[in-house]
Design an enzyme around this catalytic site. Sequence first.
Site, short mmCIF file in Angstrom:
data_model
loop_
_atom_site.label_atom_id
_atom_site.label_comp_id
_atom_site.label_asym_id
_atom_site.label_seq_id
_atom_site.Cartn_x
_atom_site.Cartn_y
_atom_site.Cartn_z
N PHE B 139 36.92 45.24 40.80
CA PHE B 139 37.16 43.89 41.04
C PHE B 139 35.99 43.08 41.30
O PHE B 139 34.96 43.51 41.93
CB PHE B 139 38.03 43.86 42.22
CG PHE B 139 38.67 42.26 42.53
CD1 PHE B 139 39.60 41.86 41.72
CD2 PHE B 139 38.11 41.56 43.55
CE1 PHE B 139 40.22 40.67 41.81
CE2 PHE B 139 38.59 40.12 43.49
CZ PHE B 139 39.58 39.80 42.93
N ASP B 208 35.94 50.60 48.82
CA ASP B 208 36.61 49.71 48.72
C ASP B 208 38.20 50.20 48.61
O ASP B 208 38.53 50.76 47.80
CB ASP B 208 36.35 48.52 47.47
CG ASP B 208 37.56 47.24 47.75
OD1 ASP B 208 38.57 47.22 48.19
OD2 ASP B 208 36.78 45.96 47.06
N TYR B 233 46.10 41.73 53.04
CA TYR B 233 47.24 40.96 52.58
C TYR B 233 48.09 41.50 51.26
O TYR B 233 48.82 40.98 50.64
CB TYR B 233 46.80 39.50 52.01
CG TYR B 233 45.59 39.56 51.13
CD1 TYR B 233 45.54 39.87 49.94
CD2 TYR B 233 44.56 38.97 51.84
CE1 TYR B 233 44.37 39.63 48.98
CE2 TYR B 233 43.05 38.90 51.00
CZ TYR B 233 43.18 39.44 49.83
OH TYR B 233 42.08 39.11 48.89
N LYS B 234 47.77 42.93 50.98
CA LYS B 234 48.31 43.59 49.97
C LYS B 234 49.48 44.36 50.50
O LYS B 234 50.48 43.86 50.98
CB LYS B 234 47.27 44.05 49.02
CG LYS B 234 46.45 43.36 48.46
CD LYS B 234 45.41 44.07 47.53
CE LYS B 234 44.31 43.04 46.91
NZ LYS B 234 44.80 42.07 46.08
N ARG B 382 51.11 43.61 35.33
CA ARG B 382 50.84 44.65 36.47
C ARG B 382 51.81 44.64 37.39
O ARG B 382 52.42 43.38 37.87
CB ARG B 382 49.65 43.91 37.39
CG ARG B 382 48.51 44.84 38.01
CD ARG B 382 47.42 44.51 38.48
NE ARG B 382 47.64 43.33 39.33
CZ ARG B 382 46.79 42.84 40.29
NH1 ARG B 382 45.43 43.63 40.68
NH2 ARG B 382 47.04 41.81 41.24
#
Lengths: 407, 407
Positions: B139, B208, B233-234, B382
Site C-alpha cells: 500500500f 503492517d 477501521y477495517k 475487491r
Amino acid sequence: MSDAAQNTHANPIPELQERAARLDAEDGLGKLRERFTLPDGVVYLDGNSLGALPAGVPGAVADVVHRQWGELLIRSWDESGWWTAPQRIGDRIAPLIGAAPGQVTVGDSTSVNLFKALVGAARLAAPGRTRMLVDATTFPTDGYIAASAARMTGLELVPVDPSDALGALGDDTAVVLLNHVDYRTGRLHDLPGLTAAAHAAGALIVWDLCHSAGALPVGLDAHSVDLAVGCTYKYLNGGPGSPAYIYVAERHQGAFDSPLPGWNGHAEPFAMTPDYVPAEGPARMRVGTPDILSMLALESALDAWEGVDVEAVRAKSLALTDFFLECVAAYVPQGRVEPVTPAEHDRRGSQVSLRAEGAREVMAELISRGVVGDFRAPDVLRFGFTPLYVGFADVERAARTLGHIFG
Amino acid sequence: MSDAAQNTHANPIPELQERAARLDAEDGLGKLRERFTLPDGVVYLDGNSLGALPAGVPGAVADVVHRQWGELLIRSWDESGWWTAPQRIGDRIAPLIGAAPGQVTVGDSTSVNLFKALVGAARLAAPGRTRMLVDATTFPTDGYIAASAARMTGLELVPVDPSDALGALGDDTAVVLLNHVDYRTGRLHDLPGLTAAAHAAGALIVWDLCHSAGALPVGLDAHSVDLAVGCTYKYLNGGPGSPAYIYVAERHQGAFDSPLPGWNGHAEPFAMTPDYVPAEGPARMRVGTPDILSMLALESALDAWEGVDVEAVRAKSLALTDFFLECVAAYVPQGRVEPVTPAEHDRRGSQVSLRAEGAREVMAELISRGVVGDFRAPDVLRFGFTPLYVGFADVERAARTLGHIFG
C-alpha cells in the site's frame, strides 16, 4: 485569617456585582453563550485547556455516526465530504488566525504538526544555517519535538527566552519556534516584531498558536509568518483531542518537503503509485486517513464562530481579564496570590495565572465550589477566559470564591 | 452475451442457494451480525476498507459527547479514563493480534505509526547495517513513509517483492517492512517464515497488519515479531479514520527511541519539564493528545469481539472466500473475471480480488444493485469478507449479481 478579614474578603462587594451585571448587559457577545451547553452552576474558566461543548455538536456527531457511517458507509468518503474535510475545515479556521484560504490543513496532533513544520522549515532554510532557536519556557512538547526535528535535520537546538530571542538571532539561525501565548504565564509574545526580526536575520519562524487562536487576532498573513501550528480543543472548542492544524504560507508550499509524506498528501492518492508526488497546495501537509468523528465534531463546533469578529472577542477578553484582576485584588487578602500574567494588554493572552502557595489544593477546593480552572506545576492557578461563553458575573463569582478560600 | 448465456448465469442456482442457507444455519458466528447496524438490502463486502457500524457505538459516542465532554468537561481526562485510553484500548486489541498486554498503543494514523516504527527500528538495528527493505507492491503510504524514514536515518531504501524478500536479506539489512496481507491482491504473506528469516539475517522486521488484524490470527508474540502497525477501521470496525496502533515487542521497548517524542510519551507528562524522559512501557509510543471521540468510538466497537475466537473467524473467512470463488465460477461467464487472490488457504487473506475489464464501471454497477465492494486501480474488483457480519447468502447474492452484470 481573622473573622474580620474573612468578612472583608468573603462577602459580596455590591459595587463589583453591579458592575458585572452592567458589563454583561452591555456585552455584544453575551448571547453567544446560547451556542454552548454548559453544566449548571459551574463557572468554567478552563476553556484554555478544553473548550466547552457547542450546542450543535451532539446532533452533528450523531448524524456522522448513524447516517454517514452506519448507512452510507464507504460512500461517505465522497458523498459526505469526508475526504476533503482537512482542507475544508482548515479554510474555516483560516480567518480566525488571519490566513487567506488554501494555507491551513486540519489533522493529526499539535505535536505531529510541529514535527512537520519544523523539519519542513529546516529544509526550507538557507543552506549553511545551523541553529534552531526554541522558546525555553515553551509547553514541553514543543521543546521535545524541536529536539527531535533538530537531531534529524542536523541542526543545533538552542533554547532561548522569548524576550531574548532578538539577541540570539544571527546569520547561523535556520528556524525559530515560539509560542504566541505562554501556556503557563499567559504572556503574549510580540508576533509581528519577532517575525520581522527573524526575517531580518534570514531565518524562518514557526509559531505555536495553541493559546492564542480563537482568543485574539493572530494575523498570520499580515505579518508574513512562515509556518504555524495549533490545537483546536481550547478556544476553538473542537472537543477532547480534536485534530490540530498546520499553516504553511502559500509562498512556501511549493518547496515544502514533509517528513511525513503519507498517501493523503499525494497529488493522486488513489492512483496508488509507488513514487511519492506531493499534492499542490495545502493537501501536501496531510499524512494518513483523517479521524473523521473528531474532525467533523470540530467542523460543527466552528459554527459557534458564525458572524463573530475576532477583534470584538479580543476586546471582551481583555475586559474579562482586567475585571478578574480587579476582583481578585478586592476579594483576595493581599499577599496570598501574585499575578504572573503581564498587566499590559499587549503582553497578555486570554488567561490569568496566579502564583499561590498550595496552588494544587486551592484549585481542588475551587473546583469543589463550582469554579473550574486548572493547576500547573509548581505553583500556578490558571484561569482561562473564553469570551464566547464566559461573562462578567462569572468573573466576579470566581474571584469571590477564591477570596472565600483564602478568607 | 447471448440470451442463453445470460439465462445460464443470471438465474439463481438452487444448489448454491440451498448450500448458502445451510452454511448460514450452521454458522457458529452467524448471530454476531446482530452486533452491527447494517443498511437494509445491502450486501456489504467493503469491510476491508471501512468496517460496519457496531450497534453499541452510537450510544457510547453520545455519552462521550453529552456527559463526558459537555458535563464533566476537563475532569473527564481522569474520571472518564481519557488519559489512559491509548494503552487501555491497545490492550483490547492485543489479543486479536497475538500480543500480551503492555505492547500495543492506540493513536495517530497508520502512516504516523509507521514512521515511529521504522525510525525506531532503524535506531534499534545493529550498527553498520545500511539497508531498509520494503515491500515493492505495498500500500503506497508504507513505501512513501519508508522512503522518508530511510532518508532521515541514513539508510538505503530497497524495494523488494515479498516473495523475493528472503533472497534480498543480507548482513547489510537493518530493517524489513512487509504487509501481512497485500491490499490489492489479498495475498497473505508468510509472517512466521519471513520474520524468522529476517532474524536469521540479523535484521528487525516491521509488519503492517491493516489487512489482516481482525480477519485472521497474527501471532505477533508467538513469532517474535519486532514491531507492527495497523489501522482499526477495517476488520476492527472502529469507524472512519479511527486511530491506528503500534506494537513494540516488550524486549525492544526500553531502547525504543521515538522520532516523535511528544509530551504524552513522557515519563511524567504533567511535570512539564524541559527535558524529555521517555515513559517506560507502551506509553513511550504516544505522541500528542489523543483524539478522544474517535478513540472511544473504537473502544466501544471492540465490544463486538466479546467472546469471539480469532481462529473461528479465520475458519469462517476461508469458508466465505472459498464459497465466493465457487459462486463466481458458477455465475460469471468464463473469462470475464480472473481471481488474483491466491487459491491456497495459507496465501489468502480475507478478501477476493478479481481482475476484470472495465472494473471501475462494473463496481459502480454492482454498488447500484446493492452489492458494495470497491475498485482498485487499474483493473481490480475487491471484495472483503468480514466474518462477524457477512453470511453465505450474502456471498451467493454478490456472485449472482456480478453474473447478472456480465450476463
